[in-house]
Design an enzyme around this catalytic site. Structure first.
Site, PDB file in Angstrom:
ATOM      1  N   SER A   1     -13.923   0.341  -2.281  1.00  0.00           N
ATOM      2  CA  SER A   1     -14.237  -1.077  -2.207  1.00  0.00           C
ATOM      3  C   SER A   1     -15.341  -1.326  -1.185  1.00  0.00           C
ATOM      4  CB  SER A   1     -12.953  -1.794  -1.788  1.00  0.00           C
ATOM      5  OG  SER A   1     -13.238  -3.034  -1.218  1.00  0.00           O
TER       6      SER A   1
ATOM      7  N   TYR B   1      -6.505  -3.511   4.339  1.00  0.00           N
ATOM      8  CA  TYR B   1      -6.829  -2.989   3.009  1.00  0.00           C
ATOM      9  C   TYR B   1      -8.097  -2.126   3.063  1.00  0.00           C
ATOM     10  CZ  TYR B   1      -8.762  -3.073  -1.711  1.00  0.00           C
ATOM     11  OH  TYR B   1      -9.328  -2.713  -2.906  1.00  0.00           O
TER      12      TYR B   1
ATOM     13  N   LYS C   1      -8.676   2.009   2.290  1.00  0.00           N
ATOM     14  CA  LYS C   1      -9.672   2.615   1.389  1.00  0.00           C
ATOM     15  C   LYS C   1     -10.529   3.618   2.157  1.00  0.00           C
ATOM     16  CE  LYS C   1      -8.749   0.628  -2.531  1.00  0.00           C
ATOM     17  NZ  LYS C   1      -8.164   1.415  -3.612  1.00  0.00           N
TER      18      LYS C   1
HETATM   19  N1  LIG Z   1     -10.193  -6.144  -8.231  1.00  0.00           N
HETATM   20  C1  LIG Z   1     -10.921  -6.072  -7.125  1.00  0.00           C
HETATM   21  O1  LIG Z   1     -11.434  -7.096  -6.638  1.00  0.00           O
HETATM   22  C2  LIG Z   1     -11.161  -4.745  -6.451  1.00  0.00           C
HETATM   23  C3  LIG Z   1     -12.264  -4.597  -5.600  1.00  0.00           C
HETATM   24  C4  LIG Z   1     -12.472  -3.365  -4.979  1.00  0.00           C
HETATM   25  C5  LIG Z   1     -11.583  -2.310  -5.192  1.00  0.00           C
HETATM   26  N2  LIG Z   1     -10.511  -2.477  -6.001  1.00  0.00           N
HETATM   27  C6  LIG Z   1      -9.589  -1.358  -6.188  1.00  0.00           C
HETATM   28  O2  LIG Z   1      -9.637  -0.974  -7.540  1.00  0.00           O
HETATM   29  C7  LIG Z   1      -8.364  -0.507  -7.982  1.00  0.00           C
HETATM   30  C8  LIG Z   1      -7.945  -1.299  -9.212  1.00  0.00           C
HETATM   31  O3  LIG Z   1      -7.952  -2.681  -8.881  1.00  0.00           O
HETATM   32  P1  LIG Z   1      -7.413  -3.780  -9.884  1.00  0.00           P
HETATM   33  O4  LIG Z   1      -8.145  -5.024  -9.611  1.00  0.00           O
HETATM   34  O5  LIG Z   1      -7.370  -3.228 -11.254  1.00  0.00           O
HETATM   35  O6  LIG Z   1      -5.941  -3.936  -9.329  1.00  0.00           O
HETATM   36  P2  LIG Z   1      -4.589  -4.129 -10.153  1.00  0.00           P
HETATM   37  O7  LIG Z   1      -3.532  -4.481  -9.182  1.00  0.00           O
HETATM   38  O8  LIG Z   1      -4.813  -5.043 -11.308  1.00  0.00           O
HETATM   39  O9  LIG Z   1      -4.357  -2.650 -10.723  1.00  0.00           O
HETATM   40  C9  LIG Z   1      -3.821  -1.629  -9.929  1.00  0.00           C
HETATM   41  C10 LIG Z   1      -2.722  -0.967 -10.737  1.00  0.00           C
HETATM   42  O10 LIG Z   1      -2.150   0.084  -9.962  1.00  0.00           O
HETATM   43  C11 LIG Z   1      -0.734   0.067 -10.160  1.00  0.00           C
HETATM   44  N3  LIG Z   1      -0.153   0.746  -8.996  1.00  0.00           N
HETATM   45  C12 LIG Z   1      -0.196   0.349  -7.696  1.00  0.00           C
HETATM   46  N4  LIG Z   1       0.431   1.246  -6.920  1.00  0.00           N
HETATM   47  C13 LIG Z   1       0.877   2.251  -7.742  1.00  0.00           C
HETATM   48  C14 LIG Z   1       1.605   3.442  -7.527  1.00  0.00           C
HETATM   49  N5  LIG Z   1       2.019   3.802  -6.312  1.00  0.00           N
HETATM   50  N6  LIG Z   1       1.902   4.217  -8.588  1.00  0.00           N
HETATM   51  C15 LIG Z   1       1.507   3.862  -9.844  1.00  0.00           C
HETATM   52  N7  LIG Z   1       0.809   2.722 -10.099  1.00  0.00           N
HETATM   53  C16 LIG Z   1       0.503   1.925  -9.060  1.00  0.00           C
HETATM   54  C17 LIG Z   1      -0.394  -1.408 -10.307  1.00  0.00           C
HETATM   55  O11 LIG Z   1       0.811  -1.639 -10.981  1.00  0.00           O
HETATM   56  C18 LIG Z   1      -1.600  -1.928 -11.100  1.00  0.00           C
HETATM   57  O12 LIG Z   1      -1.372  -1.851 -12.487  1.00  0.00           O
HETATM   58  C19 LIG Z   1      -7.419  -0.687  -6.801  1.00  0.00           C
HETATM   59  O13 LIG Z   1      -7.314   0.536  -6.145  1.00  0.00           O
HETATM   60  C20 LIG Z   1      -8.130  -1.715  -5.938  1.00  0.00           C
HETATM   61  O14 LIG Z   1      -7.790  -1.558  -4.586  1.00  0.00           O
HETATM   62  C21 LIG Z   1     -10.293  -3.668  -6.649  1.00  0.00           C
END
Ligand SMILES: NC(=O)c1ccc[n+]([C@@H]2O[C@H](COP(=O)([O-])OP(=O)(O)OC[C@H]3O[C@@H](n4cnc5c(N)ncnc54)[C@H](O)[C@@H]3O)[C@@H](O)[C@H]2O)c1
Length: 338
Positions: A126, A150, A154
């Site tokens: 991120s 957070y 990361k």
């Molecule tokens: N959406 C954003 O704004 C954003 C920005 C930068 C980085 N990210 C990163 O990208 C990744 C995906 O983000 P997203 O927006 O799709 O989030 P999201 O919450 O929609 O998807 C993450 C998924 O991971 C699953 N999960 C969490 N912990 C788990 C575990 N221990 N075992 C199995 N499954 C698990 C959740 O159930 C969820 O389905 C994340 O790592 C997030 O930190 C997201």
């Protein structure tokens, strides 16, 4: 025979859109998700859009026995590691839960990959790893100084991945630093489905427009930006999905460790997003100005030179398309994946 990729967190917002992109590019996928922030229905929608079936498992990455069983059943060419807790606010309130989930899940996954000699990984990082001190636009070499729990979680996984490659050069890893993913698949079947009150701007605006929330609070309108409101780099989630596919392909052609910003490479202010959303949806988005939030930064966006040069990737979709697609998803699914 098609190559098989494991997508962790594949039922989540970015995971579902990335699964579509991989299926469209003739990969086989296997999804593992504990559904802590998603629903199995999202995966049925992915199957519907792609017109193809795939295997998925409900499992927590920290459950080493369950993950070992999955690796024993399949022969993966690589892993897209999207699973993680992403709420910045919840991580501030409960740092242990964030660290425990985001670090332990990554370690358990990496150990299992190592045991099965699967050493290609694309990791969801991120832009929050940069923090306040870096100069805008953020470059991959900019100093890392995350100012949130957070962001630090990361950065810790990034450090771990660097150390891993240092110790064993046969690992191939792409660290993707997303900026602000928004939008949805053009079918309107999948999109961001936040649990409770959304923490991000676009889903918040969507819920105001659909009448679930009264108004949008805009935190700070005295930033040194053209209209005083915060400027962020919004990138369409389908562009982001394509970035994952290109990163995976790049790792097979040119192994090593690669860190890449995935953003549009330009910023939009909160008021610009509100106006574009109103134009896209035909709905008014009432808003009120509120004081700045501690830790918020006036403006940041990505330098995307490396993504262009190394991955041949550039965001294709503009702000209006991001808003049209977000609104289509929200208006067709006012209660998400129920
Ligand atoms: N959406 C954003 O704004 C954003 C920005 C930068 C980085 N990210 C990163 O990208 C990744 C995906 O983000 P997203 O927006 O799709 O989030 P999201 O919450 O929609 O998807 C993450 C998924 O991971 C699953 N999960 C969490 N912990 C788990 C575990 N221990 N075992 C199995 N499954 C698990 C959740 O159930 C969820 O389905 C994340 O790592 C997030 O930190 C997201």
């Amino acid at each position: 025979m098609r190559q098989q990729v494991l997508v962790t967190g594949g039922a989540g917002y970015i995971g579902t859109h990335t699964c579509i992109e991989l299926l469209a590019n003739d990969y086989d996928i296997v999804v593992v998700d504990n559904f802590s922030n998603s629903k199995p229905a999202a995966l049925s929608r992915v199957q519907k859009i792609a017109g193809r079936d795939f295997v998925w498992y409900e499992a927590d990455l920290r459950d080493r026995i369950a993950i070992e069983r999955i690796f024993a059943k399949h022969k993966f060419c690589g892993v897209l590691h999207c699973a993680g807790l992403k709420s910045i606010d919840r991580a501030e309130r409960d740092p242990l839960r964030c660290y425990e989930n985001n670090l332990e899940a990554s370690i358990s996954l990496i150990e299992t990959m190592q045991r099965h000699d699967v050493k290609r990984m694309v990791f969801s990082s991120s832009a929050t790893v940069y923090g306040e001190s870096a100069r805008v636009p953020y470059r991959e070499e900019s100093p890392l100084a995350p100012n949130t729990v957070y962001g630090r979680s990361k950065m810790m996984v990034e450090t771990l991945l660097h150390d891993l490659v240092h110790a064993d050069e046969s690992w191939n890893i792409a660290i993707l630093r997303y900026f602000n993913p928004v939008g949805a698949h053009s079918s309107g079947l999948i999109g961001e489905d936040p649990d409770g009150v959304p923490g991000n701007l676009m889903p918040y605006i969507c819920q105001v427009a659909v009448g679930k929330l009264n108004h949008l609070s805009i935190f700070g309108h005295d930033y040194p930006t053209p209209d005083g409101t915060g400027v962020r780099d919004y990138v369409h989630v389908m562009d982001l999905a394509q970035g994952h596919f290109k990163a995976l392909r790049q790792l097979s052609e040119s192994p090593g460790l690669l860190t890449v910003n995935l953003g549009a490479g330009r910023g939009y202010s909160v008021l610009e997003v509100v106006r574009a959303f109103e134009a896209a949806s035909g709905r008014k988005v009432p808003y009120r100005f509120a004081p700045r939030r501690p830790g918020d930064i006036g403006s940041y966006y990505a330098d995307v030179t490396r993504a262009t040069e190394v991955l041949n990737w550039r965001a294709q979709r503009g702000l209006l398309e991001m808003c049209v697609d977000s609104w289509r998803w929200q208006s067709q699914n006012p209660d998400g994946y129920v």
